[in-house]
Scaffold this motif. Structure first.
Motif, PDB file in Angstrom:
ATOM      1  N   GLY A  10       1.552  -2.279  -0.679  1.00 19.74           N
ATOM      2  CA  GLY A  10       1.990  -0.845  -0.867  1.00 19.74           C
ATOM      3  C   GLY A  10       2.248  -0.466  -2.033  1.00 19.74           C
ATOM      4  O   GLY A  10       1.442  -0.883  -3.068  1.00 19.74           O
ATOM      5  N   VAL A  11       2.975   0.262  -2.538  1.00 20.66           N
ATOM      6  CA  VAL A  11       3.250   1.020  -3.790  1.00 20.66           C
ATOM      7  C   VAL A  11       3.695  -0.166  -4.630  1.00 20.66           C
ATOM      8  O   VAL A  11       2.975  -0.441  -5.660  1.00 20.66           O
ATOM      9  CB  VAL A  11       4.272   2.105  -3.694  1.00 20.66           C
ATOM     10  N   MET A  12       4.744  -0.760  -4.319  1.00 13.38           N
ATOM     11  CA  MET A  12       5.196  -1.882  -5.439  1.00 13.38           C
ATOM     12  C   MET A  12       4.423  -3.169  -5.405  1.00 13.38           C
ATOM     13  O   MET A  12       4.208  -3.735  -6.344  1.00 13.38           O
ATOM     14  CB  MET A  12       6.507  -2.579  -4.818  1.00 13.38           C
ATOM     15  N   GLY A  13       3.544  -3.435  -4.227  1.00  9.96           N
ATOM     16  CA  GLY A  13       2.646  -4.528  -4.180  1.00  9.96           C
ATOM     17  C   GLY A  13       1.502  -4.426  -5.267  1.00  9.96           C
ATOM     18  O   GLY A  13       1.165  -5.168  -5.888  1.00  9.96           O
ATOM     19  N   GLU A  14       1.099  -3.000  -5.245  1.00 10.12           N
ATOM     20  CA  GLU A  14      -0.146  -2.660  -5.864  1.00 10.12           C
ATOM     21  C   GLU A  14       0.306  -2.773  -7.408  1.00 10.12           C
ATOM     22  O   GLU A  14      -0.419  -2.940  -8.174  1.00 10.12           O
ATOM     23  CB  GLU A  14      -0.851  -1.257  -5.648  1.00 10.12           C
ATOM     24  N   ARG A  26      -5.279 -14.231 -14.239  1.00 14.06           N
ATOM     25  CA  ARG A  26      -6.836 -14.156 -13.705  1.00 14.06           C
ATOM     26  C   ARG A  26      -6.556 -13.848 -11.993  1.00 14.06           C
ATOM     27  O   ARG A  26      -5.881 -14.044 -11.500  1.00 14.06           O
ATOM     28  CB  ARG A  26      -7.020 -15.851 -13.837  1.00 14.06           C
ATOM     29  N   ALA A  27      -7.448 -13.014 -11.931  1.00 15.68           N
ATOM     30  CA  ALA A  27      -7.598 -12.130 -10.445  1.00 15.68           C
ATOM     31  C   ALA A  27      -8.045 -13.395  -9.518  1.00 15.68           C
ATOM     32  O   ALA A  27      -7.317 -13.167  -8.441  1.00 15.68           O
ATOM     33  CB  ALA A  27      -8.934 -11.417 -10.411  1.00 15.68           C
ATOM     34  N   GLY A  28      -8.565 -14.586  -9.961  1.00 17.39           N
ATOM     35  CA  GLY A  28      -8.647 -15.452  -8.888  1.00 17.39           C
ATOM     36  C   GLY A  28      -7.277 -16.219  -8.552  1.00 17.39           C
ATOM     37  O   GLY A  28      -7.388 -16.901  -7.502  1.00 17.39           O
ATOM     38  N   ASP A  29      -6.496 -16.078  -9.482  1.00 19.36           N
ATOM     39  CA  ASP A  29      -5.183 -16.614  -9.200  1.00 19.36           C
ATOM     40  C   ASP A  29      -4.171 -15.683  -8.196  1.00 19.36           C
ATOM     41  O   ASP A  29      -2.864 -16.075  -7.876  1.00 19.36           O
ATOM     42  CB  ASP A  29      -4.385 -16.863 -10.264  1.00 19.36           C
ATOM     43  N   LEU A  30      -4.626 -14.588  -7.689  1.00 16.19           N
ATOM     44  CA  LEU A  30      -3.863 -13.612  -7.035  1.00 16.19           C
ATOM     45  C   LEU A  30      -4.433 -13.353  -5.698  1.00 16.19           C
ATOM     46  O   LEU A  30      -5.646 -13.375  -5.376  1.00 16.19           O
ATOM     47  CB  LEU A  30      -3.479 -12.221  -8.007  1.00 16.19           C
ATOM     48  N   VAL A  31      -3.464 -13.307  -4.830  1.00  8.15           N
ATOM     49  CA  VAL A  31      -3.669 -13.018  -3.311  1.00  8.15           C
ATOM     50  C   VAL A  31      -2.991 -11.866  -3.060  1.00  8.15           C
ATOM     51  O   VAL A  31      -1.829 -11.768  -3.177  1.00  8.15           O
ATOM     52  CB  VAL A  31      -3.641 -14.224  -2.634  1.00  8.15           C
ATOM     53  N   VAL A  32      -3.601 -11.157  -2.022  1.00 13.63           N
ATOM     54  CA  VAL A  32      -2.798  -9.857  -1.298  1.00 13.63           C
ATOM     55  C   VAL A  32      -2.955  -9.780   0.012  1.00 13.63           C
ATOM     56  O   VAL A  32      -3.942 -10.381   0.653  1.00 13.63           O
ATOM     57  CB  VAL A  32      -3.247  -8.503  -1.805  1.00 13.63           C
ATOM     58  N   THR A  33      -2.007  -9.367   0.644  1.00 16.67           N
ATOM     59  CA  THR A  33      -1.880  -9.238   2.116  1.00 16.67           C
ATOM     60  C   THR A  33      -1.316  -8.028   2.426  1.00 16.67           C
ATOM     61  O   THR A  33      -0.818  -7.229   1.807  1.00 16.67           O
ATOM     62  CB  THR A  33      -0.963 -10.331   3.031  1.00 16.67           C
ATOM     63  N   GLY A  34      -1.530  -7.846   3.961  1.00 14.90           N
ATOM     64  CA  GLY A  34      -1.060  -6.228   4.555  1.00 14.90           C
ATOM     65  C   GLY A  34      -1.016  -6.235   5.775  1.00 14.90           C
ATOM     66  O   GLY A  34      -1.452  -7.188   6.249  1.00 14.90           O
ATOM     67  N   ARG A  35      -0.632  -5.062   6.428  1.00 16.48           N
ATOM     68  CA  ARG A  35      -0.571  -4.779   7.650  1.00 16.48           C
ATOM     69  C   ARG A  35      -1.969  -4.243   8.135  1.00 16.48           C
ATOM     70  O   ARG A  35      -2.504  -4.301   9.259  1.00 16.48           O
ATOM     71  CB  ARG A  35       0.545  -4.351   8.066  1.00 16.48           C
TER      72      ARG A  35
END
Ligand SMILES: NC(=O)c1ccc[n+]([C@@H]2O[C@H](COP(=O)([O-])OP(=O)(O)OC[C@H]3O[C@@H](n4cnc5c(N)ncnc54)[C@H](OP(=O)(O)O)[C@@H]3O)[C@@H](O)[C@H]2O)c1
Length: 268
Positions: A10-14, A26-35
């Protein structure tokens, strides 16, 4: 480099993902999840990070950052519980969710950190308070501090102070916007076009904030510099004092802190 998973796109996540990438992660070291899968896909594609399901993200990450709304926290903790292992750090940005609440819903001994951020993080000028839980290590606290530093300043303090942080910097932007609205309205009353009044007020606010930050002078000293005896500023300040504006700010912030305490104890 460790892997960081942001739960709740969401807002804070992004804001965090974008701040972390701009600060050199590095983008490769980041993961995102959501509903909502579409939102996760869009975010993952935009920033070049991986979009995963919650359980898979928890398995992959060393640092788990929980950015869901407080009412969604219990369900998320249940989903990730069996995937959190010793050595992980769990960082929560949810208002009013205590470290005790997080610890009681995660495996015994989990290192947790509670954060109170604010919306200027969206423009890299955030102010966050962070507090360690019972089992939090120094390295994990430093990692949480580094994460939040990607979009603003960070102070470490004991959790008992987070209601005050919520009342001052968490809700603070709203008080400032309120004052700005009032000053713009005054400009319009005095006959200025609304756009001109807005430009005058916003730049004055920005200038005053920059003076406070860069001169390190006490606000009283800076205020006295614009208060000539018998002049315009003292005429205005006299009115603010007569209307007890200073006392109203103190009472308002006390009310916000009391409300924060109530919410953290589960009262709606
Ligand atoms: N925004 C602020 O100014 C601010 C300031 C201080 C603290 N905070 C705290 O930051 C947290 C996030 O706030 P926000 O403004 O970013 O809220 P938000 O925009 O609503 O984002 C929350 C996200 O979490 C997702 N979500 C809900 N349940 C989930 C689950 N089980 N697994 C994965 N994702 C899930 C939601 O998905 P859907 O979109 O599909 O519902 C949504 O995208 C809150 O706890 C809030 O207290 C926010």
């Amino acid at each position: 480099m460790t892997t960081t998973a942001i739960f709740g796109a969401g807002v804070m996540g992004e804001t965090l993902v974008s701040g972390l990438i701009r600060s050199g992660r590095r983008a490769g070291d980041l993961v995102v999840t959501g509903r909502t899968p579409d939102k996760v896909r869009t975010l993952a594609e935009h920033y070049g990070v991986r979009g995963l399901a919650n359980a898979e993200a928890a398995d992959t990450a060393d640092t788990l950052v929980l950015c869901v709304k407080p009412q969604d926290m219990a369900a998320l903790l249940e989903e990730i519980h069996d995937h959190v292992v010793p050595g992980n750090a769990v960082v929560s940005l949810a208002a009013g969710i205590t470290t005790e609440y997080l610890e009681s819903r995660l495996p015994e001994g989990t290192s947790v950190i509670r954060v109170m951020p604010n919306t200027p993080a969206l423009v890299d000028q955030g102010m966050a308070g962070i507090s360690p839980g019972r089992h939090c290590t120094d390295d994990h606290l430093a990692e949480a501090e580094a994460l939040l530093s990607s979009c603003g300043k960070v102070v470490r303090l004991a959790e008992k102070h987070l209601d005050a942080v919520t009342a001052i910097s968490g809700s603070g932007p709203a008080y400032i916007f309120y004052v700005v609205e009032a000053m713009i309205e005054a400009g319009v009353v005095l006959g200025l076009p609304r756009a001109t009044a807005t430009e005058l007020v916003v730049q004055t606010l920005y200038g005053a904030a920059t003076m406070l930050r860069e001169t390190h002078e006490h606000p009283t000293v800076l205020r006295e510099q614009v208060s000539s005896p018998g002049g315009t500023t003292v005429a205005a300040l006299r009115q603010l004092d007569d209307h007890k504006v200073r006392a109203a700010f103190v009472t308002a912030i006390e009310a916000a802190a009391a409300r924060s305490k109530q919410l953290a104890s589960g009262q709606v």
